[in-house]
Design a protein around this motif. Structure first.
Motif, mmCIF file in Angstrom:
data_model
loop_
_atom_site.group_PDB
_atom_site.id
_atom_site.type_symbol
_atom_site.label_atom_id
_atom_site.label_comp_id
_atom_site.label_asym_id
_atom_site.label_seq_id
_atom_site.Cartn_x
_atom_site.Cartn_y
_atom_site.Cartn_z
ATOM 1 N N LEU A 11 -41.388 28.523 -30.869
ATOM 2 C CA LEU A 11 -39.987 28.166 -31.058
ATOM 3 C C LEU A 11 -39.255 27.975 -29.736
ATOM 4 O O LEU A 11 -38.027 27.914 -29.708
ATOM 5 N N ASN A 12 -40.004 27.873 -28.646
ATOM 6 C CA ASN A 12 -39.389 27.694 -27.337
ATOM 7 C C ASN A 12 -39.006 26.234 -27.106
ATOM 8 O O ASN A 12 -39.621 25.322 -27.653
ATOM 9 N N ALA A 13 -37.997 26.033 -26.277
ATOM 10 C CA ALA A 13 -37.491 24.690 -25.990
ATOM 11 C C ALA A 13 -38.018 24.205 -24.645
ATOM 12 O O ALA A 13 -38.188 24.992 -23.708
ATOM 13 N N ARG A 14 -38.254 22.880 -24.570
ATOM 14 C CA ARG A 14 -38.736 22.286 -23.319
ATOM 15 C C ARG A 14 -38.212 20.863 -23.201
ATOM 16 O O ARG A 14 -38.275 20.076 -24.137
ATOM 17 N N LEU A 15 -37.702 20.542 -22.034
ATOM 18 C CA LEU A 15 -37.297 19.181 -21.695
ATOM 19 C C LEU A 15 -38.099 18.723 -20.495
ATOM 20 O O LEU A 15 -38.143 19.425 -19.472
ATOM 21 N N VAL A 16 -38.745 17.566 -20.595
ATOM 22 C CA VAL A 16 -39.455 16.964 -19.481
ATOM 23 C C VAL A 16 -38.846 15.590 -19.263
ATOM 24 O O VAL A 16 -38.957 14.704 -20.115
ATOM 25 N N LEU A 17 -38.181 15.412 -18.107
ATOM 26 C CA LEU A 17 -37.384 14.209 -17.896
ATOM 27 C C LEU A 17 -37.545 13.682 -16.480
ATOM 28 O O LEU A 17 -37.735 14.454 -15.530
ATOM 29 N N MET A 18 -37.448 12.371 -16.367
ATOM 30 C CA MET A 18 -37.343 11.733 -15.065
ATOM 31 C C MET A 18 -35.856 11.704 -14.695
ATOM 32 O O MET A 18 -35.047 11.134 -15.417
ATOM 33 N N LEU A 19 -35.507 12.330 -13.585
ATOM 34 C CA LEU A 19 -34.097 12.494 -13.227
ATOM 35 C C LEU A 19 -33.769 11.837 -11.896
ATOM 36 O O LEU A 19 -34.534 11.942 -10.931
ATOM 37 N N GLN A 20 -32.597 11.197 -11.875
ATOM 38 C CA GLN A 20 -32.043 10.664 -10.643
ATOM 39 C C GLN A 20 -31.356 11.787 -9.874
ATOM 40 O O GLN A 20 -30.939 12.789 -10.453
ATOM 41 N N PRO A 21 -31.220 11.671 -8.560
ATOM 42 C CA PRO A 21 -30.458 12.667 -7.807
ATOM 43 C C PRO A 21 -29.026 12.743 -8.331
ATOM 44 O O PRO A 21 -28.423 11.726 -8.675
ATOM 45 N N GLY A 22 -28.497 13.943 -8.422
ATOM 46 C CA GLY A 22 -27.141 14.139 -8.904
ATOM 47 C C GLY A 22 -26.975 15.502 -9.530
ATOM 48 O O GLY A 22 -27.859 16.363 -9.462
ATOM 49 N N VAL A 23 -25.815 15.718 -10.151
ATOM 50 C CA VAL A 23 -25.466 17.002 -10.753
ATOM 51 C C VAL A 23 -25.515 16.868 -12.276
ATOM 52 O O VAL A 23 -24.943 15.939 -12.847
ATOM 53 N N TYR A 24 -26.189 17.818 -12.924
ATOM 54 C CA TYR A 24 -26.351 17.823 -14.373
ATOM 55 C C TYR A 24 -25.848 19.155 -14.936
ATOM 56 O O TYR A 24 -25.769 20.168 -14.226
ATOM 57 N N GLN A 25 -25.544 19.145 -16.236
ATOM 58 C CA GLN A 25 -25.151 20.353 -16.947
ATOM 59 C C GLN A 25 -26.225 20.703 -17.974
ATOM 60 O O GLN A 25 -26.569 19.897 -18.831
ATOM 61 N N LEU A 26 -26.756 21.917 -17.851
ATOM 62 C CA LEU A 26 -27.794 22.392 -18.757
ATOM 63 C C LEU A 26 -27.200 23.432 -19.695
ATOM 64 O O LEU A 26 -26.635 24.429 -19.246
ATOM 65 N N GLY A 27 -27.322 23.203 -20.995
ATOM 66 C CA GLY A 27 -26.833 24.150 -21.989
ATOM 67 C C GLY A 27 -27.977 24.907 -22.632
ATOM 68 O O GLY A 27 -28.933 24.314 -23.119
ATOM 69 N N ALA A 28 -27.910 26.246 -22.624
ATOM 70 C CA ALA A 28 -28.917 27.104 -23.239
ATOM 71 C C ALA A 28 -28.288 27.788 -24.443
ATOM 72 O O ALA A 28 -27.267 28.462 -24.318
ATOM 73 N N SER A 29 -28.908 27.607 -25.614
ATOM 74 C CA SER A 29 -28.353 28.207 -26.828
ATOM 75 C C SER A 29 -29.474 28.383 -27.838
ATOM 76 O O SER A 29 -30.639 28.502 -27.475
ATOM 77 N N THR A 30 -29.122 28.406 -29.116
ATOM 78 C CA THR A 30 -30.096 28.500 -30.188
ATOM 79 C C THR A 30 -29.807 27.415 -31.197
ATOM 80 O O THR A 30 -28.667 26.939 -31.300
ATOM 81 N N SER A 31 -30.822 27.014 -31.944
ATOM 82 C CA SER A 31 -30.625 25.949 -32.920
ATOM 83 C C SER A 31 -29.870 26.435 -34.138
ATOM 84 O O SER A 31 -29.399 25.640 -34.943
ATOM 85 N N TYR A 32 -29.753 27.763 -34.301
ATOM 86 C CA TYR A 32 -28.984 28.309 -35.405
ATOM 87 C C TYR A 32 -27.502 28.363 -35.046
ATOM 88 O O TYR A 32 -27.104 28.129 -33.916
ATOM 89 N N SER A 33 -26.680 28.725 -36.033
ATOM 90 C CA SER A 33 -25.249 28.906 -35.803
ATOM 91 C C SER A 33 -25.033 29.959 -34.729
ATOM 92 O O SER A 33 -25.577 31.053 -34.795
ATOM 93 N N VAL A 34 -24.231 29.643 -33.722
ATOM 94 C CA VAL A 34 -24.034 30.586 -32.620
ATOM 95 C C VAL A 34 -23.318 31.841 -33.082
ATOM 96 O O VAL A 34 -23.489 32.908 -32.518
ATOM 97 N N GLU A 35 -22.495 31.751 -34.120
ATOM 98 C CA GLU A 35 -21.793 32.933 -34.586
ATOM 99 C C GLU A 35 -22.741 33.928 -35.250
ATOM 100 O O GLU A 35 -22.585 35.132 -35.132
ATOM 101 N N GLU A 36 -23.768 33.426 -35.944
ATOM 102 C CA GLU A 36 -24.636 34.313 -36.710
ATOM 103 C C GLU A 36 -25.907 34.697 -35.988
ATOM 104 O O GLU A 36 -26.372 35.836 -36.069
ATOM 105 N N HIS A 37 -26.496 33.764 -35.275
ATOM 106 C CA HIS A 37 -27.800 34.023 -34.664
ATOM 107 C C HIS A 37 -27.842 33.692 -33.175
ATOM 108 O O HIS A 37 -28.908 33.687 -32.599
ATOM 109 N N GLY A 38 -26.720 33.387 -32.551
ATOM 110 C CA GLY A 38 -26.736 32.986 -31.156
ATOM 111 C C GLY A 38 -26.723 34.148 -30.210
ATOM 112 O O GLY A 38 -25.870 34.233 -29.330
ATOM 113 N N PHE A 39 -27.659 35.072 -30.376
ATOM 114 C CA PHE A 39 -27.681 36.283 -29.581
ATOM 115 C C PHE A 39 -29.083 36.563 -29.077
ATOM 116 O O PHE A 39 -30.057 36.302 -29.775
#
Length: 352
Positions: A211-239
């Motif tokens: 159930l682990n997440a993985r992103l493999v991407l070709m990236l240009q130089p620059g600044v990106y925002q990475l969001g870490a969460s869960t696929s479930y509702s954050v209120e109920e299971h985002g812990f």
């Protein structure tokens, strides 16, 4: 006191609440009652506390299970981990000062995030048997954990984070054009990653192991925002606790994204979501060839056409790799490298 003014309480639970504490019994017990077997025991933070559920322990009026209650004062702000160990098959319940249930866990861990306004609020931890026949000794271990204050992730760095009911955002600076892999892993929750920036918006749920997440991407130089969460509702299971890692796999000097190939040549390329990478080769005379497309990251699909013929393969190689072994007349050919579904990652292509 309202629950949401206390703190955000974290427990690893992927199902419903199992059982409930007999709150009216807890209202009647405490150090002042003189009923020693039902008195609240002080939980010393930062050390090990021990207990045991026996037939003499307090009874949960709902399901007949036994329980033992502990009272503690956080006294400081931060993230507190409470773990249950031992022979007892049970679960943990956390109550606020009004004996309202803040969180239940059918597993053996609770994570409590205490803020400055709630660190002087007493809490009650209840260790309950998983059933009416659950008895045995147990021990409780508590530990204050270091929470990352800086929300940045560097290349070839691994950090530990904690979900506390909302998405954790990290700033990622890419200095060199190339291929990068983001991994979010956890033994307790279903991880989910989102990467945005420079016109990019990519997400992944179960691209890693389990159930682990993985992103493999070709990236240009620059600044990106990475969001870490869960696929479930954050209120109920985002812990929960997770590990986050960023590594650079290749630079463009290591990859050939399409173009001409020679027989006997092997190249590496990068597959991104919904992409087709095209190569070409020529034969001066008829020849039997093996064209192999391999990847450890995605299910490959291979297609070769030209000189009036067309060959395609999905899983002709080992596992989900592709292999075409045919006789090709003289002529010009086009190779299309694809992924089955929404796969992505590094691949190797060889003609021999």
């Amino acid at each position: 006191m309202k629950v949401n003014t206390l703190a955000i309480v974290v427990s690893f639970i992927l199902g419903g609440v199992a059982g409930a504490v007999a709150l009216k019994q807890l209202d009647r017990v405490g150090p002042q009652t003189g009923a020693s077997q039902h008195s609240l025991t002080t939980l010393e933070l930062g050390s090990t506390s021990r207990g045991e559920l026996t037939q003499a322990s307090a009874i949960n009026l709902k399901d007949g299970s036994r329980y033992q209650a502990f009272r503690f004062l956080p006294a400081q702000a931060g993230l507190l981990r409470i773990q249950q160990h031992g022979a007892l098959e049970g679960h943990l319940t956390l109550l606020n000062a009004d004996h309202e249930i803040i969180q239940n866990s059918v597993l053996d861990e609770l994570y409590v995030l205490i803020d400055e306004t709630s660190r002087q609020t007493p809490l009650t931890l209840v260790v309950s048997g998983a059933s009416a026949s659950a008895y045995g000794p147990f021990r409780l271990e508590t530990e204050w954990l270091e929470v990352m204050s800086e929300r940045s992730l560097e290349v070839n760095q691994e950090v530990t984070g904690y979900l506390t009911g909302s998405v954790n955002q990290y700033e990622v600076t890419i200095e060199q054009f190339g291929m990068y892999q983001f991994d979010m892993s956890s033994s307790k929750l279903d991880s989910y990653l989102t990467l945005t920036g420079l016109g990019l918006n990519q997400t992944d749920d179960d691209g890693g192991d389990g159930l682990n997440a993985r992103l493999v991407l070709m990236l240009q130089p620059g600044v990106y925002q990475l969001g870490a969460s869960t696929s479930y509702s954050v209120e109920e299971h985002g812990f929960g606790q997770y590990q986050l890692r960023l590594q650079q796999l290749n630079t463009m000097q290591d990859l050939q994204q399409g173009g001409e190939l020679e027989v006997g040549q092997r190249v590496q390329g990068m597959m991104q979501q919904s992409e087709v990478v095209e190569y070409s080769f020529s034969l001066q005379q008829e020849r039997r060839l093996r064209i192999a497309l391999d990847s450890d990251s995605f299910d490959t699909v291979l297609e070769v056409q030209g000189a009036g013929i067309r060959f395609s393969d999905d899983d002709g190689g080992i596992g989900t790799n592709s292999l075409i072994h045919e006789t090709f007349p003289a002529g010009d050919y086009r190779i299309q490298v694809m992924a089955y579904g929404a796969g992505q990652g590094v691949f190797s292509l060889r003609i021999h």
